[in-house]
Write a protein that holds these residues in place. Structure first.
Motif, short mmCIF file in Angstrom:
data_model
loop_
_atom_site.label_atom_id
_atom_site.label_comp_id
_atom_site.label_asym_id
_atom_site.label_seq_id
_atom_site.Cartn_x
_atom_site.Cartn_y
_atom_site.Cartn_z
N PHE A 50 0.81 -1.22 0.00
CA PHE A 50 0.00 0.00 0.00
C PHE A 50 0.84 1.27 0.00
CE2 PHE A 50 -3.66 -2.61 1.19
CZ PHE A 50 -4.66 -2.00 0.43
N PRO B 241 3.12 3.82 -1.93
CA PRO B 241 3.41 4.15 -3.35
C PRO B 241 4.92 4.18 -3.56
CG PRO B 241 2.76 6.12 -2.14
CD PRO B 241 2.61 4.98 -1.18
N CYS B 242 5.51 3.00 -3.71
CA CYS B 242 6.96 2.87 -3.62
C CYS B 242 7.67 2.69 -4.96
CB CYS B 242 7.30 1.69 -2.71
SG CYS B 242 6.59 0.14 -3.28
N GLY C 192 3.94 7.16 -7.86
CA GLY C 192 4.59 6.00 -7.24
C GLY C 192 3.79 4.72 -7.33
N ASN C 193 2.77 4.70 -8.21
CA ASN C 193 1.91 3.52 -8.29
C ASN C 193 2.06 2.74 -9.60
OD1 ASN C 193 -0.10 5.08 -6.11
ND2 ASN C 193 -0.04 2.86 -5.99
#
Lengths: 287, 210
Positions: free
Chosen positions: B182, B184-185, B192-193
């Motif tokens: 979960f 946004p890495c 970041g998604n």
């Protein structure tokens, strides 16, 4: 103006068609009223209104549909060209009485449906508004049964969470609603475009980042309902659903929300205060 | 004669009932649910799959993508306890929804963590939540109600170190359950998604319960 007249030779056909049409239409309409499931159902007042409107339109359209199909099949059987000779049919000119009848009947049906539709929309919009409270207000006082409860639906890839403004902004992983209490749903998103679709509640609302999309519902029947995303939103869009939504009694809801507040206390101090909408933060990965 | 016939008829009825009962019970019989012994899963989360400590994938088509290693397709038995260890080697990104900073759905509602504090000192303890701004990733199986935030490695931790997070959860019936992050890495993607967040084998996975 030509007069409406049925040829002697056509009378058996007219009588036969009229009988078939009346009997089939009656059977079909009664079957629809008794057995046909018309979405979305009756779990909310709004869903019930939508169902009734759809049922009315279906019942009105059915005799028309049967009449058209019946004429096509009947003509193919009884007025079929029997010989090899290809000839034109008899020339037909305008028939004023027939035209007056079908235009009048069509106009009455259309205007009637327009009236019903507008009335339903107006009723749905006004009946749920609590006097003296803005429909776009994001924070309400803790209300008892009867007052409009504010619930925020937060979409994110790929899950819906819910915040109850009237209960300290507590956030939950499932949507619980008390029966017979008007609810103001504020639908928003944390990242991209989603769509909050609670089929049994009669709600399908766009969830956009930075937007507070307001809908009103009044649950009128306890039971479970399903929530799913109706906007293609990424790899797990197809699994962005939750079958554990519940409409419960006010007392059961009070018990449940108290438990949620207790569980939520762990994280409450770091969760931002309730807001009408949010923007995607952070914009990019920080590390 | 009548008495004899009655006995015969009664006997036939009894035999028929016994046969029906035997066949019926056989058809209705279902295998019982045997609790499987605990299963262990060991995962590693890294900022770039090409440079992982334990299971590096230098030949990966996206060696600079963030990911879970060695795989995101996990096979576990139904109705059993799964013990999970995640060696978390990535830095913090922060949760978009701080709510996911809380641990949900694990046994005891908590996780155990060996980590490095802000000053780089090793620490250890049971936790029910973390600072959402310090989350690097989450291990979440929404359909099982499991949400575990993973603390980012402190910038002051020794080079090459990892936070070790352990927890347990129970599986339900057979099926394929998606699991995801979960946070946004995904670096260099919109919000970041993108990229690894949307691709099996990186930050998206399946838990195959059988």
């Amino acid at each position: 103006m030509s007069s409406f007249r049925i040829e002697e030779a056509d009378r058996p056909h007219v009588i036969r068609l009229a009988i078939i049409w009346v009997v089939l239409s009656a059977i079909a309409v009664i079957a629809e009223l008794l057995f046909l499931h018309i979405p979305p159902g009756d779990q909310t007042v709004q869903g019930q209104d939508q169902t009734n409107t759809m049922l009315l339109m279906t019942a009105l359209a059915t005799p028309v549909f049967i009449g058209v199909v019946m004429m096509v099949i009947y003509s193919a059987i009884y007025f079929r060209r029997s010989g090899p000779e290809l000839v034109d049919g008899p020339p037909m000119t305008g028939n004023a009485p027939v035209q007056v009848v079908w235009i009048t009947v069509s106009a009455i049906i259309v205007l009637f449906l327009a009236f019903v539709g507008i009335t339903t929309l107006a009723t749905n919009s006004s009946a749920q508004t609590v006097p003296g409270q803005s429909s776009s207000s994001a924070s309400g006082s803790a209300g008892g049964a009867g007052s409009e409860m504010q619930v925020q639906v937060i979409a994110q890839q790929w899950y819906f969470t819910y915040r109850y403004a009237d209960y300290g902004g507590v956030e939950t992983t499932h949507l619980y609603l008390p029966v017979n209490r008007p609810v103001e749903l504020h639908v928003t998103s944390l990242d991209i475009i989603h769509s909050f679709w609670a089929y049994q509640l009669g709600v399908k609302a766009d969830a956009n980042p930075g937007v507070d999309n307001v809908f009103h519902i009044t649950p009128q029947k306890t039971g479970s309902f399903q929530v799913r995303c109706a906007e293609l939103c990424g790899i797990w869009h197809g699994q962005m659903s939750d079958a554990e939504g519940q409409v419960v009694s006010q007392s059961d809801f009070d018990t449940w929300i108290a438990q949620q507040q207790q569980d939520y206390a762990v994280i409450q101090k770091v969760v931002p205060s309730y807001a009408p909408y949010y923007f995607p933060v952070p914009l990019t990965k920080g590390s | 004669m009548i008495r004899r016939l009655s006995f015969t008829a009664a006997g036939v009825v009894v035999v028929i009932l016994l046969v029906v009962a035997f066949v019926g019970l056989f058809m209705l019989q279902q295998p019982g649910r045997l609790a499987s012994p605990p299963t262990s899963i060991h995962l590693e989360t890294v900022a770039a799959v090409g440079t992982a400590n334990e299971w590096p994938r230098p030949n990966d088509p996206h060696p600079d993508w963030v990911g879970y290693l060695p795989t995101t397709i996990l096979k576990v038995p139904a109705y059993s306890t799964i013990n999970v260890q995640i060696d978390q080697e990535d830095g913090a990104t922060g949760l978009r929804n701080p709510f996911w900073g809380k641990v949900f759905g694990t046994e005891g509602g908590m996780m155990h963590m060996q980590y490095f504090d802000d000053k780089g000192n090793p620490q250890e303890g049971d936790m029910t939540s973390i600072d959402p701004t310090q989350a690097a990733h989450t291990f979440a199986i929404p359909d099982l109600g499991v949400f575990v935030p993973l603390l980012g490695v402190s910038p002051n931790a020794p080079a090459g170190s990892a936070n070790v997070i352990t927890f347990s959860f129970k599986t339900k019936g057979p099926g394929i359950y998606r699991w995801q992050c979960f946070v946004p890495c995904a670096a260099k993607t919109v919000f970041g998604n993108g990229g690894p967040m949307q691709t099996l084998g990186y930050m998206a996975g399946e838990l195959i319960v059988s």
